[in-house]
Design an enzyme around this catalytic site. Structure first.
Site, PDB file in Angstrom:
ATOM      1  N   CYS A   1       0.848  -1.181   0.000  1.00  0.00           N
ATOM      2  CA  CYS A   1       0.000   0.000   0.000  1.00  0.00           C
ATOM      3  C   CYS A   1       0.887   1.235   0.000  1.00  0.00           C
ATOM      4  CB  CYS A   1      -0.951   0.088   1.189  1.00  0.00           C
ATOM      5  SG  CYS A   1      -2.105  -1.262   1.298  1.00  0.00           S
TER       6      CYS A   1
ATOM      7  N   ARG B   1       3.526  -0.098  -5.035  1.00  0.00           N
ATOM      8  CA  ARG B   1       3.318  -0.693  -3.707  1.00  0.00           C
ATOM      9  C   ARG B   1       1.966  -1.396  -3.591  1.00  0.00           C
ATOM     10  NH1 ARG B   1       6.930   1.632  -0.051  1.00  0.00           N
ATOM     11  NH2 ARG B   1       5.656   0.924   1.673  1.00  0.00           N
TER      12      ARG B   1
ATOM     13  N   TRP C   1      -3.008  -2.544  -1.715  1.00  0.00           N
ATOM     14  CA  TRP C   1      -2.727  -3.959  -2.027  1.00  0.00           C
ATOM     15  C   TRP C   1      -3.510  -4.731  -0.981  1.00  0.00           C
ATOM     16  CZ3 TRP C   1      -0.557  -8.301   0.304  1.00  0.00           C
ATOM     17  CH2 TRP C   1      -0.204  -9.340  -0.567  1.00  0.00           C
TER      18      TRP C   1
ATOM     19  N   ASN D   1      -1.189   1.801   5.855  1.00  0.00           N
ATOM     20  CA  ASN D   1      -0.345   0.779   5.240  1.00  0.00           C
ATOM     21  C   ASN D   1       0.108  -0.156   6.355  1.00  0.00           C
ATOM     22  OD1 ASN D   1       1.561  -0.694   3.782  1.00  0.00           O
ATOM     23  ND2 ASN D   1       3.149   0.861   4.064  1.00  0.00           N
ATOM     24  N   GLY D   2      -0.190  -1.455   6.217  1.00  0.00           N
ATOM     25  CA  GLY D   2       0.242  -2.407   7.248  1.00  0.00           C
ATOM     26  C   GLY D   2      -0.884  -3.373   7.569  1.00  0.00           C
TER      27      GLY D   2
ATOM     28  N   GLU E   1      16.242 -17.729 -10.070  1.00  0.00           N
ATOM     29  CA  GLU E   1      15.897 -16.329 -10.281  1.00  0.00           C
ATOM     30  C   GLU E   1      15.272 -16.124 -11.666  1.00  0.00           C
ATOM     31  OE1 GLU E   1      15.393 -13.900  -8.552  1.00  0.00           O
ATOM     32  OE2 GLU E   1      15.588 -12.130  -9.826  1.00  0.00           O
TER      33      GLU E   1
ATOM     34  N   LYS F   1      11.494 -14.649 -12.348  1.00  0.00           N
ATOM     35  CA  LYS F   1      11.230 -13.488 -13.214  1.00  0.00           C
ATOM     36  C   LYS F   1      10.132 -13.822 -14.218  1.00  0.00           C
ATOM     37  CE  LYS F   1      12.591 -10.802 -11.523  1.00  0.00           C
ATOM     38  NZ  LYS F   1      13.330 -10.902 -10.319  1.00  0.00           N
TER      39      LYS F   1
ATOM     40  N   GLU G   1       6.601 -14.286 -12.477  1.00  0.00           N
ATOM     41  CA  GLU G   1       5.911 -13.146 -11.878  1.00  0.00           C
ATOM     42  C   GLU G   1       5.388 -12.157 -12.896  1.00  0.00           C
ATOM     43  OE1 GLU G   1      10.090 -11.238 -10.208  1.00  0.00           O
ATOM     44  OE2 GLU G   1       8.274 -10.851  -9.106  1.00  0.00           O
TER      45      GLU G   1
ATOM     46  N   HIS H   1      14.478 -37.822 -10.551  1.00  0.00           N
ATOM     47  CA  HIS H   1      13.862 -38.369  -9.335  1.00  0.00           C
ATOM     48  C   HIS H   1      12.371 -38.047  -9.272  1.00  0.00           C
ATOM     49  CE1 HIS H   1      17.671 -39.758  -7.828  1.00  0.00           C
ATOM     50  NE2 HIS H   1      18.178 -38.628  -8.256  1.00  0.00           N
TER      51      HIS H   1
ATOM     52  N   LYS I   1       5.606  -4.263  -4.615  1.00  0.00           N
ATOM     53  CA  LYS I   1       7.067  -4.230  -4.538  1.00  0.00           C
ATOM     54  C   LYS I   1       7.592  -4.440  -3.126  1.00  0.00           C
ATOM     55  CE  LYS I   1      11.147  -2.748  -6.388  1.00  0.00           C
ATOM     56  NZ  LYS I   1      11.638  -3.923  -7.111  1.00  0.00           N
TER      57      LYS I   1
HETATM   58  C1  F6R Z   1      10.949 -10.525  -7.231  1.00  0.00           C
HETATM   59  C2  F6R Z   1      11.021  -9.594  -6.118  1.00  0.00           C
HETATM   60  C3  F6R Z   1      10.760 -10.130  -4.757  1.00  0.00           C
HETATM   61  C4  F6R Z   1      11.686  -9.462  -3.738  1.00  0.00           C
HETATM   62  C5  F6R Z   1      11.282  -9.893  -2.320  1.00  0.00           C
HETATM   63  C6  F6R Z   1      12.187  -9.283  -1.268  1.00  0.00           C
HETATM   64  O1  F6R Z   1      11.234  -9.893  -8.443  1.00  0.00           O
HETATM   65  O2  F6R Z   1      11.269  -8.440  -6.288  1.00  0.00           O
HETATM   66  O3  F6R Z   1      10.877 -11.514  -4.718  1.00  0.00           O
HETATM   67  O4  F6R Z   1      13.002  -9.818  -4.023  1.00  0.00           O
HETATM   68  O5  F6R Z   1       9.960  -9.515  -2.074  1.00  0.00           O
HETATM   69  O6  F6R Z   1      12.107  -7.900  -1.286  1.00  0.00           O
HETATM   70  P1  F6R Z   1      13.232  -7.020  -0.601  1.00  0.00           P
HETATM   71  O7  F6R Z   1      14.493  -7.250  -1.378  1.00  0.00           O
HETATM   72  O8  F6R Z   1      12.743  -5.612  -0.710  1.00  0.00           O
HETATM   73  O9  F6R Z   1      13.366  -7.501   0.816  1.00  0.00           O
END
Ligand code: F6R
Length: 592
Positions: free
Chosen positions: A2, A27, A72, A96-97, A465, A469, A472, A488, A587
């Site tokens: 949020c 956010r 969010w 927010n929270g 990773e 990517k 998501e 396996h 994010k």
């Molecule tokens: C994926 C992504 C998330 C963050 C995760 C941790 O692209 O961005 O998986 O890596 O939410 O976030 P931070 O690094 O802000 O603790």
């Protein structure tokens, strides 16, 4: 998650708040709303959907004070009723929270006669403040009571119906900054919201209260006024703009050569800023998502060159298990935002066992940066796209420097000149990889339902990773496996033309991976290789291959990840998805 913003100044506040919300949309973006004083009442306008949906229902009011929220969803589905601001009695708030004890509070407040319109925890907090304010008109005392009663995390902006010229802000667990400018004062979840107007801001710390007037800001802790240091944000507005790129993610991928160059120039010239971690008996690395994937690479490199046992944990697991921590353990926390709720909880847990803590963080002054015993800033600049790219790369590179420094001490690095020269090649080599035409390859996989990634050790961690990517932002299902593990069980999923993407950078083990690629190819897989150019493979192993430069393992991961980032981006683009704001994601994950 949020985003919240408040403005109290001399200009029309609505476009300023709407603009701020757009810059905070990373956010959360399932509903949004604003509140402002209209004559003697607080008027609320809110709507489900994106900020543009809110814009379409705005009126022509021109208040000079306004608060706003982009959501969010946590408690209750995205809907108009559940959107913020919420209003109960004299109080209007955005939040927010998460309020953890909202259910029991709701019952008590119902007994007092409060009725609730939404399913949210925020409306309960709003009613609580109203109830306390009815009994005690001293607002600072009310806030102290609120802090004692509420469990969980929150950043609130609060309007009192009887004080038309003031925004109040409280923070416990969720970030808030207060900013000053020539056109008035701001309060927001993060800096991009206010960067068009000012770079000067105060960081609100846990439990602090801000009182934001048109021409002044005051701060309180435990009902006493406190003085705070005015900080200056170092990055310019350009870092929060797309700069001609179609998406922030694409811009941030392309920024990698520059941020890596700056990072290396800074830290290789000041290697003393990379802590010596050789004295610990064991090291834990704790993080979430991509930061966890960076930690996996870090653990491999630190063990290899530092000769120290390293274990890597997902923060949401670590916080609830037995970790055998003591003062001889170093716990490294990796986080772009520095505000990830689970990672913060683990940091506090580690400190409670007297373990030493080191943060690898991007956002300056964030909670993890402030609370860890030591911090290494990765200096990636603003990262706006929800899917991290440049911050991940710099997190990996930071762990490389920790391992490099250890290796000089253990003697396990003998050819340090070659390593340094490989690290310095990264910006140019990434630039070359960026100029490949990814669309041809993306077209071969974007309609598939299942995609597999395989690799061993470092190459497996990179695959994790790459797969994240893709998932998501393109919503394609993909799985990652250590290459030797497929047989396996999972190999049963390989059918004719199932894409299998293999990463091969590690000279010591790539031949084993090649055997596994042959196994999937024999079952009809369509194979794509991301391969270090010097590794020899038979001609028909890969249907498509991207070759990357022959760099040392301390340098190669930030290069090898780039084709996977670009592939994920290009697939999502072909599918026409909202790449910077993928569905269901936000994010900064400030809730557990
Ligand atoms: C994926 C992504 C998330 C963050 C995760 C941790 O692209 O961005 O998986 O890596 O939410 O976030 P931070 O690094 O802000 O603790």
């Amino acid at each position: 998650m949020c985003g919240i913003i408040g403005y109290n100044g001399v200009k029309n506040a609505i476009p300023i708040v709407i603009n701020g919300l757009k810059n905070l949309e990373y956010r959360g973006y399932d509903s949004s709303g604003i509140a402002y004083f209209l004559q003697d009442k607080v008027k609320i306008i809110k709507e489900k959907g994106r900020i543009k949906d809110l814009e379409s229902i705005l009126d022509s009011s021109k208040p000079t004070l306004c608060i706003g929220h982009t959501r969010w969803a946590t408690h209750g589905k995205p809907s108009r009723e559940n959107s913020h601001p919420h209003q109960v009695g004299m109080i209007t708030i955005v939040h927010n929270g998460i309020i953890e004890n909202y259910a029991s509070l709701k019952e008590k407040l119902k007994d007092e006669g409060y009725l609730f319109q939404s399913e949210t925890d925020t409306e309960v907090a709003c009613a609580l403040i109203d109830s306390l304010y009815k009994k005690n008109k001293n607002k600072l005392e009310v806030f102290e009571d609120v802090k004692k009663i509420l469990k969980g995390s929150y950043a609130f902006l609060i309007l009192f119906a009887d004080e038309k010229d003031t925004i109040y802000a409280i923070r416990e667990g969720s970030p808030l900054i207060v900013a000053t400018s020539s056109i008035g004062n701001f309060v927001a979840s993060d800096i991009p919201a206010i960067l068009e107007y000012t770079k000067n801001y105060y960081l609100l710390l846990e439990g602090e209260i801000a009182v934001i007037k048109q021409d002044s800001v005051h701060f309180f802790q435990d009902k006493k006024e406190i003085q705070k240091e005015l900080l200056t944000f170092q990055f310019d507005l350009a870092s929060a703009k797309k700069d001609g790129y179609s998406h922030f993610m694409l811009k941030e991928i392309h920024e990698q050569p520059t941020v890596i160059q700056n990072f290396l120039e800074y830290y290789l010239d000041n290697l003393e800023l990379i802590p010596d971690i050789s004295l610990y008996e064991k090291i834990h690395i704790v993080a979430c998502g991509s930061a966890y994937h960076a930690g996996l690479i870090g653990s491999f490199l630190i063990e290899k060159y530092g000769d120290i046992e390293v274990e890597v944990f997902i923060a949401s697991e670590y916080r609830y298990k037995k970790n055998f921590l003591n003062e001889n353990t170093l716990v490294i926390f990796i986080s772009q935002s520095g505000e990830t709720a689970d990672t913060i909880a683990c940091l506090r847990l580690a400190k409670s066992y007297q373990a030493k803590t080191l943060g690898i963080v991007n956002v300056v002054g964030s909670t993890i940066a402030r609370e860890a015993d030591q911090v290494i800033y990765i200096n990636a600049g603003c990262e706006i796209a929800v899917a991290t790219t440049k911050a991940y790369t710099l997190q990996v590179l930071t762990t490389s420097l920790l391992a490099y420094k250890l290796g000089l001490k253990t003697g396990l690095i003998q050819d340090s000149e070659k390593i340094l020269s490989d690290l310095k090649k990264l910006p140019d080599e990434i630039q070359k990889i960026l100029s490949i035409d990814y669309e041809k390859l993306a077209k071969k996989i974007y309609k598939k339902h299942d995609i597999f990634f395989i690799g061993r050790l470092l190459d497996y961690y990179l695959s994790e990773e790459g797969s994240l990517k893709l998932k998501e932002i393109s919503y394609l299902h993909s799985e990652t496996y250590p290459a030797g593990e497929l047989k396996h069980g999972t190999i049963s999923l390989i059918e004719d033309k199932t894409p299998v993407i293999a990463v091969l950078t590690d000279e010591s083990i790539y031949e084993k991976t090649i055997s596994n690629i042959k196994e999937v190819k024999a079952r009809g897989a369509y194979t794509i290789g991301i391969k270090r150019e010097s590794l020899e493979v038979e001609e028909n192993i890969f249907d498509d291959v991207i070759e990357i430069a022959n760099l040392n393992d301390l340098a190669i991961s930030p290069l090898a990840i780039v084709p996977l980032q670009m592939l994920a981006y290009t697939v999502a683009n072909l599918l026409g998805y909202d790449i910077d704001k993928p569905r269901n994601l936000a994010k900064s994950v400030t809730v557990e």
